[in-house]
Write a protein that holds these residues in place. Structure first.
Motif, PDB file in Angstrom:
ATOM      1  N   THR A 152      26.384 -16.890  -1.167  1.00 56.73           N
ATOM      2  CA  THR A 152      25.477 -16.267  -0.198  1.00 56.73           C
ATOM      3  C   THR A 152      24.955 -17.329   0.764  1.00 56.73           C
ATOM      4  O   THR A 152      24.486 -18.376   0.325  1.00 56.73           O
ATOM      5  N   GLN A 153      25.075 -17.044   2.038  1.00 54.95           N
ATOM      6  CA  GLN A 153      24.625 -17.999   3.052  1.00 54.95           C
ATOM      7  C   GLN A 153      23.811 -17.289   4.125  1.00 54.95           C
ATOM      8  O   GLN A 153      23.733 -16.063   4.174  1.00 54.95           O
ATOM      9  N   TYR A 154      23.223 -18.110   4.999  1.00 52.28           N
ATOM     10  CA  TYR A 154      22.452 -17.597   6.139  1.00 52.28           C
ATOM     11  C   TYR A 154      22.956 -18.263   7.417  1.00 52.28           C
ATOM     12  O   TYR A 154      23.398 -19.419   7.398  1.00 52.28           O
ATOM     13  N   ARG A 155      22.873 -17.527   8.510  1.00 52.29           N
ATOM     14  CA  ARG A 155      23.107 -18.137   9.818  1.00 52.29           C
ATOM     15  C   ARG A 155      21.785 -18.774  10.258  1.00 52.29           C
ATOM     16  O   ARG A 155      20.934 -18.137  10.866  1.00 52.29           O
ATOM     17  N   ASP A 156      21.635 -20.034   9.925  1.00 46.00           N
ATOM     18  CA  ASP A 156      20.361 -20.718  10.113  1.00 46.00           C
ATOM     19  C   ASP A 156      20.449 -21.861  11.117  1.00 46.00           C
ATOM     20  O   ASP A 156      19.583 -22.733  11.154  1.00 46.00           O
ATOM     21  N   LEU A 157      21.519 -21.871  11.923  1.00 46.89           N
ATOM     22  CA  LEU A 157      21.729 -22.932  12.894  1.00 46.89           C
ATOM     23  C   LEU A 157      21.986 -22.330  14.274  1.00 46.89           C
ATOM     24  O   LEU A 157      22.895 -21.511  14.433  1.00 46.89           O
ATOM     25  N   ILE A 158      21.176 -22.712  15.251  1.00 48.52           N
ATOM     26  CA  ILE A 158      21.395 -22.324  16.641  1.00 48.52           C
ATOM     27  C   ILE A 158      22.026 -23.514  17.351  1.00 48.52           C
ATOM     28  O   ILE A 158      21.407 -24.579  17.460  1.00 48.52           O
ATOM     29  N   THR A 159      23.271 -23.349  17.796  1.00 48.35           N
ATOM     30  CA  THR A 159      23.970 -24.394  18.525  1.00 48.35           C
ATOM     31  C   THR A 159      23.897 -24.097  20.013  1.00 48.35           C
ATOM     32  O   THR A 159      24.154 -22.969  20.443  1.00 48.35           O
ATOM     33  N   VAL A 160      23.562 -25.119  20.795  1.00 42.62           N
ATOM     34  CA  VAL A 160      23.453 -24.983  22.244  1.00 42.62           C
ATOM     35  C   VAL A 160      24.499 -25.874  22.901  1.00 42.62           C
ATOM     36  O   VAL A 160      24.503 -27.094  22.690  1.00 42.62           O
ATOM     37  N   GLY A 161      25.405 -25.259  23.663  1.00 40.14           N
ATOM     38  CA  GLY A 161      26.373 -26.012  24.439  1.00 40.14           C
ATOM     39  C   GLY A 161      25.853 -26.240  25.843  1.00 40.14           C
ATOM     40  O   GLY A 161      25.332 -25.313  26.471  1.00 40.14           O
ATOM     41  N   LEU A 162      25.979 -27.470  26.345  1.00 39.28           N
ATOM     42  CA  LEU A 162      25.448 -27.844  27.654  1.00 39.28           C
ATOM     43  C   LEU A 162      26.585 -28.342  28.528  1.00 39.28           C
ATOM     44  O   LEU A 162      27.348 -29.218  28.118  1.00 39.28           O
ATOM     45  N   ALA A 163      26.691 -27.785  29.743  1.00 37.65           N
ATOM     46  CA  ALA A 163      27.811 -28.109  30.616  1.00 37.65           C
ATOM     47  C   ALA A 163      27.320 -28.395  32.033  1.00 37.65           C
ATOM     48  O   ALA A 163      26.196 -28.015  32.401  1.00 37.65           O
ATOM     49  N   PRO A 164      28.159 -29.061  32.840  1.00 29.96           N
ATOM     50  CA  PRO A 164      27.797 -29.292  34.241  1.00 29.96           C
ATOM     51  C   PRO A 164      27.475 -27.981  34.968  1.00 29.96           C
ATOM     52  O   PRO A 164      27.947 -26.907  34.595  1.00 29.96           O
ATOM     53  N   GLY A 165      26.689 -28.112  36.026  1.00 26.20           N
ATOM     54  CA  GLY A 165      26.249 -26.934  36.758  1.00 26.20           C
ATOM     55  C   GLY A 165      25.024 -26.276  36.159  1.00 26.20           C
ATOM     56  O   GLY A 165      24.581 -25.229  36.628  1.00 26.20           O
ATOM     57  N   GLY A 166      24.481 -26.881  35.081  1.00 24.73           N
ATOM     58  CA  GLY A 166      23.289 -26.312  34.456  1.00 24.73           C
ATOM     59  C   GLY A 166      23.569 -25.150  33.538  1.00 24.73           C
ATOM     60  O   GLY A 166      22.674 -24.354  33.250  1.00 24.73           O
ATOM     61  N   ILE A 167      24.815 -25.041  33.059  1.00 24.68           N
ATOM     62  CA  ILE A 167      25.192 -23.926  32.193  1.00 24.68           C
ATOM     63  C   ILE A 167      24.900 -24.270  30.733  1.00 24.68           C
ATOM     64  O   ILE A 167      25.214 -25.358  30.262  1.00 24.68           O
ATOM     65  N   ALA A 168      24.295 -23.314  30.039  1.00 25.69           N
ATOM     66  CA  ALA A 168      24.052 -23.446  28.599  1.00 25.69           C
ATOM     67  C   ALA A 168      24.563 -22.196  27.898  1.00 25.69           C
ATOM     68  O   ALA A 168      24.450 -21.086  28.429  1.00 25.69           O
ATOM     69  N   LYS A 169      25.138 -22.395  26.744  1.00 21.74           N
ATOM     70  CA  LYS A 169      25.579 -21.270  25.922  1.00 21.74           C
ATOM     71  C   LYS A 169      25.082 -21.490  24.508  1.00 21.74           C
ATOM     72  O   LYS A 169      25.106 -22.631  24.009  1.00 21.74           O
ATOM     73  N   ALA A 170      24.631 -20.423  23.864  1.00 18.81           N
ATOM     74  CA  ALA A 170      24.042 -20.551  22.534  1.00 18.81           C
ATOM     75  C   ALA A 170      24.758 -19.642  21.544  1.00 18.81           C
ATOM     76  O   ALA A 170      25.128 -18.504  21.877  1.00 18.81           O
ATOM     77  N   TRP A 171      24.945 -20.175  20.332  1.00 21.55           N
ATOM     78  CA  TRP A 171      25.563 -19.427  19.240  1.00 21.55           C
ATOM     79  C   TRP A 171      24.675 -19.521  18.007  1.00 21.55           C
ATOM     80  O   TRP A 171      23.951 -20.507  17.798  1.00 21.55           O
ATOM     81  N   LEU A 172      24.802 -18.508  17.150  1.00 24.67           N
ATOM     82  CA  LEU A 172      24.149 -18.513  15.845  1.00 24.67           C
ATOM     83  C   LEU A 172      25.224 -18.769  14.799  1.00 24.67           C
ATOM     84  O   LEU A 172      26.239 -18.058  14.747  1.00 24.67           O
ATOM     85  N   ILE A 173      25.015 -19.784  13.972  1.00 25.54           N
ATOM     86  CA  ILE A 173      26.081 -20.283  13.103  1.00 25.54           C
ATOM     87  C   ILE A 173      25.594 -20.429  11.663  1.00 25.54           C
ATOM     88  O   ILE A 173      24.436 -20.787  11.420  1.00 25.54           O
ATOM     89  N   GLY A 174      26.491 -20.153  10.724  1.00 21.06           N
ATOM     90  CA  GLY A 174      26.276 -20.438   9.312  1.00 21.06           C
ATOM     91  C   GLY A 174      27.413 -21.323   8.830  1.00 21.06           C
ATOM     92  O   GLY A 174      28.491 -21.339   9.430  1.00 21.06           O
ATOM     93  N   PRO A 175      27.237 -22.051   7.739  1.00 21.49           N
ATOM     94  CA  PRO A 175      28.248 -23.026   7.299  1.00 21.49           C
ATOM     95  C   PRO A 175      29.646 -22.448   7.159  1.00 21.49           C
ATOM     96  O   PRO A 175      30.623 -23.040   7.615  1.00 21.49           O
ATOM     97  N   CYS A 176      29.765 -21.286   6.532  1.00 22.78           N
ATOM     98  CA  CYS A 176      31.081 -20.672   6.311  1.00 22.78           C
ATOM     99  C   CYS A 176      31.121 -19.246   6.861  1.00 22.78           C
ATOM    100  O   CYS A 176      31.863 -18.397   6.356  1.00 22.78           O
ATOM    101  N   LEU A 177      30.324 -18.990   7.903  1.00 20.12           N
ATOM    102  CA  LEU A 177      30.243 -17.673   8.522  1.00 20.12           C
ATOM    103  C   LEU A 177      30.755 -17.743   9.952  1.00 20.12           C
ATOM    104  O   LEU A 177      30.671 -18.790  10.598  1.00 20.12           O
ATOM    105  N   GLU A 178      31.266 -16.632  10.445  1.00 19.72           N
ATOM    106  CA  GLU A 178      31.728 -16.580  11.829  1.00 19.72           C
ATOM    107  C   GLU A 178      30.532 -16.734  12.777  1.00 19.72           C
ATOM    108  O   GLU A 178      29.482 -16.133  12.568  1.00 19.72           O
ATOM    109  N   PRO A 179      30.684 -17.548  13.825  1.00 17.38           N
ATOM    110  CA  PRO A 179      29.585 -17.703  14.779  1.00 17.38           C
ATOM    111  C   PRO A 179      29.361 -16.422  15.574  1.00 17.38           C
ATOM    112  O   PRO A 179      30.298 -15.657  15.828  1.00 17.38           O
ATOM    113  N   ILE A 180      28.121 -16.200  15.969  1.00 15.58           N
ATOM    114  CA  ILE A 180      27.756 -15.060  16.811  1.00 15.58           C
ATOM    115  C   ILE A 180      27.188 -15.600  18.112  1.00 15.58           C
ATOM    116  O   ILE A 180      26.275 -16.431  18.101  1.00 15.58           O
TER     117      ILE A 180
END
Length: 225
Positions: A152-180
């Protein structure tokens, strides 16, 4: 004698009272989470190096926390231009993660960063919807192939991707779970420049060797993020 016994009893009673912890009205209670702490991770596309000046969090209690994360994000810079910075990976990793100890689930995440590839300084506001916080405390059945285990796991990690142009993308991640995917966010140029104007316009550093080689031979793929 009765007065002496009464005085001794009173001292014992007071000593017992003072040994109990006194609640501090200025210190919030620890978050009520099914795990010790959630985390924020930072990543960037290949060769598009960033220096994160500050990550600030407003939690669901309305309490603000400043400079809880920062520095160089997770990135890959393969030599000889063998990497591809276009777009985001289908299954992003956690990035350079840091635990948000003592902070309740997030309502807003603010990021201010230097895009070293341009160079330019950006800031972005990432609103965290209710469904994300609900997902963060929902137990999930997971299979970890790398150790052949069901748990049993939790999606307890918010990953933020940062790119040129001021673009950010965020995902919700768990160790062995598909990212959302949480969402794509467009930041703005920080008018005061790097370090809020304190560096006289100087950035953290120039791009590293392999990143600079890519930038010298390719255009920045702004529209891919």
């Amino acid at each position: 004698m009765k007065r002496v016994l009464l005085a001794v009893s009173l001292l014992i009673f007071l000593a017992g009272c003072t040994s109990q912890p006194v609640p501090d009205p200025l210190r919030p209670a620890p978050p009520d989470l099914p795990y010790r702490t959630w985390e924020i991770g930072l990543l960037a596309p290949s060769y598009m190096e960033v220096w994160v000046e500050s990550v600030d969090v407003l939690d669901q209690r309305g309490i603000g926390y400043y400079r809880v994360h920062g520095g160089v994000s997770s990135i890959q810079n393969p030599p000889d231009n063998r990497g591809d910075p276009r777009g985001w990976p289908a299954r992003p990793g956690g990035g350079k993660a840091r635990p948000m100890t003592g902070i309740d689930l997030p309502e807003i995440v603010f990021v201010r960063w230097q895009s070293l590839a341009e160079p330019q300084t950006y800031r972005v506001r990432i609103d965290i919807p209710d469904w994300v916080r609900e997902e963060m405390i929902k137990p999930q059945a997971a299979y970890c192939a790398w150790r052949d285990a069901h748990e049993t796991q939790y999606r307890d990690l918010i990953t933020v991707g940062l790119a040129p142009g001021g673009i950010a993308k965020a995902w919700l991640i768990g160790p062995c779970l598909e990212p959302i995917e949480i969402g794509r966010f467009v930041g703005s140029i920080h008018p005061e420049g790097p370090y809020e104007g304190a560096s006289g316009g100087l950035y953290y550093r120039p791009p590293s060797e392999h990143a600079q080689r890519y930038l010298d031979t390719h255009e920045i793929p702004f529209d891919s993020w």
